[in-house]
Design a protein around this motif. Sequence first.
Motif, short mmCIF file in Angstrom:
data_model
loop_
_atom_site.label_atom_id
_atom_site.label_comp_id
_atom_site.label_asym_id
_atom_site.label_seq_id
_atom_site.Cartn_x
_atom_site.Cartn_y
_atom_site.Cartn_z
N SER A 97 68.95 -68.36 61.75
CA SER A 97 69.05 -69.31 62.85
C SER A 97 67.76 -70.12 62.90
N TYR A 98 67.90 -71.45 63.02
CA TYR A 98 66.73 -72.33 63.05
C TYR A 98 66.92 -73.41 64.11
N THR A 99 65.82 -73.76 64.76
CA THR A 99 65.84 -74.80 65.78
C THR A 99 64.76 -75.82 65.48
N TRP A 100 65.14 -77.08 65.47
CA TRP A 100 64.20 -78.17 65.22
C TRP A 100 64.34 -79.25 66.28
N PHE A 120 73.50 -69.74 61.17
CA PHE A 120 74.18 -69.59 59.88
C PHE A 120 74.66 -68.15 59.72
N THR A 121 75.94 -67.98 59.44
CA THR A 121 76.50 -66.66 59.16
C THR A 121 77.23 -66.72 57.82
N ARG A 122 76.79 -65.90 56.89
CA ARG A 122 77.40 -65.96 55.56
C ARG A 122 78.84 -65.48 55.62
N LYS A 123 79.71 -66.20 54.92
CA LYS A 123 81.12 -65.84 54.88
C LYS A 123 81.31 -64.56 54.09
N CYS A 124 82.36 -63.84 54.42
CA CYS A 124 82.68 -62.63 53.66
C CYS A 124 83.21 -63.03 52.29
N GLN A 125 83.27 -62.06 51.39
CA GLN A 125 83.67 -62.36 50.02
C GLN A 125 85.07 -62.93 49.94
N ALA A 126 85.96 -62.44 50.79
CA ALA A 126 87.34 -62.95 50.78
C ALA A 126 87.37 -64.43 51.14
N THR A 139 77.20 -72.81 63.32
CA THR A 139 77.40 -73.21 64.71
C THR A 139 76.21 -74.07 65.10
N ILE A 140 76.51 -75.32 65.45
CA ILE A 140 75.46 -76.30 65.74
C ILE A 140 75.43 -76.56 67.24
N SER A 158 65.25 -75.44 56.37
CA SER A 158 64.71 -74.13 56.75
C SER A 158 65.54 -73.03 56.09
N LEU A 159 66.85 -73.22 56.06
CA LEU A 159 67.71 -72.25 55.37
C LEU A 159 67.39 -72.24 53.88
N GLU A 160 67.26 -73.41 53.29
CA GLU A 160 66.96 -73.47 51.85
C GLU A 160 65.63 -72.78 51.54
#
Length: 370
Positions: free
Chosen positions: A19-22, A62-68, A116-117, A145-147
């Motif tokens: 999670s990042y805030t700018w 940011f929440t990573r999606k599951c493999q499915a 989620t923005i 920031s995520l990168e």
Amino acid sequence: MNTAQFLVKSDLVFVDKASYTWQTPSNIALVKYWGKSDPQIPKNASISFTLNNCHTKTKIDFTRKCQAELDSAFLKEVDFNLFFEGKEKEEFKPKIASFFIRIQEYCPYIFEYQMTIHSENSFPHSSGIASSASGLSAIAMCLMSLEKALNPNLSKEFINKKASFLARLGSGSASRSIEGPLVVWGNHPEIKGSSDLFGVPFPYKVHPIFENYQDTILLVDKGEKQVSSTVGHNLMHNHPYAANRFQQANDNLSKMATILQNGDIAAFINLVESEALTLHAMMLTSNPYFILMKPNTLQIINTIWEFRKEHNSNICFTLDAGANVHVLYPLEEKEKVNQFIAKVLAKYCQKNQYICDATGLGAKQLQDFI
């Protein structure tokens, strides 16, 4: 143009949550750009003051999606929810979705995450101040920031440069909102490091009179513009004066670079106001033609001219692509000009509303969304 420098070239180590805030500001161009080619390449270079108080705060979870989900046929769709000032805004999503599509080549990791923005402006959304510059630059900084989390080797210089590059693909002027207080966007032979792909800080020492420069924004018309900036830019393609205008703007940037260093404020006033009126002259002479200024815009301009002459002031104005007036003046005149605005100019604004601002330093990371 070397866009390959912004491709993700190393293996990324993915995180499950982040999670990042700018907070990133709007800006006001002193030498304008009006006319562009795909993808968001300016026809001439421009230079702007980065603002401080007019900003957007954006938080992205940011929440990573599951493999499915990652294995599904929807992998190439960016998954995000958007909340503006606490309310879900479906009508804002198409523009942001289009932005994500434009940057997917340079940020392939966005397909790995559900986003989620949350976003809010320090100024009213309908105030006529362009929020695309501050809004899209804030999203770009969150993505970078995520990168950085996925590739810790990235330098601050690269992060700012790529954020400006990404923001530009959403809104050209957003490229000038990452740094400050003066930013040049567009390749120009006299500005070291300048590029059509991203904004760069003005690389020379600025005269003290232009430090902490003041900008009071008079809200003449808070409604939606009759003609969007995108339409206006496109009308420059067959404009009879386009070629001369692009050359004039680049010449004016050369002059402005000298003025900012030597402190010739009379020349600054003349050039800034000429640029503002030339921008609107391009609109008046487009086909179809259009007018974004309002009667009170002209009344304010004439009143500023009268005040400047009577009080030997260094006050001046500039305009964006709209009816509102940016009143520019040095810090040493702040008290005198603020009294003039409150007593005389405010009556020409909708509901007497105006915003006091000054030059700022660009994007700022926050601990959380406030």
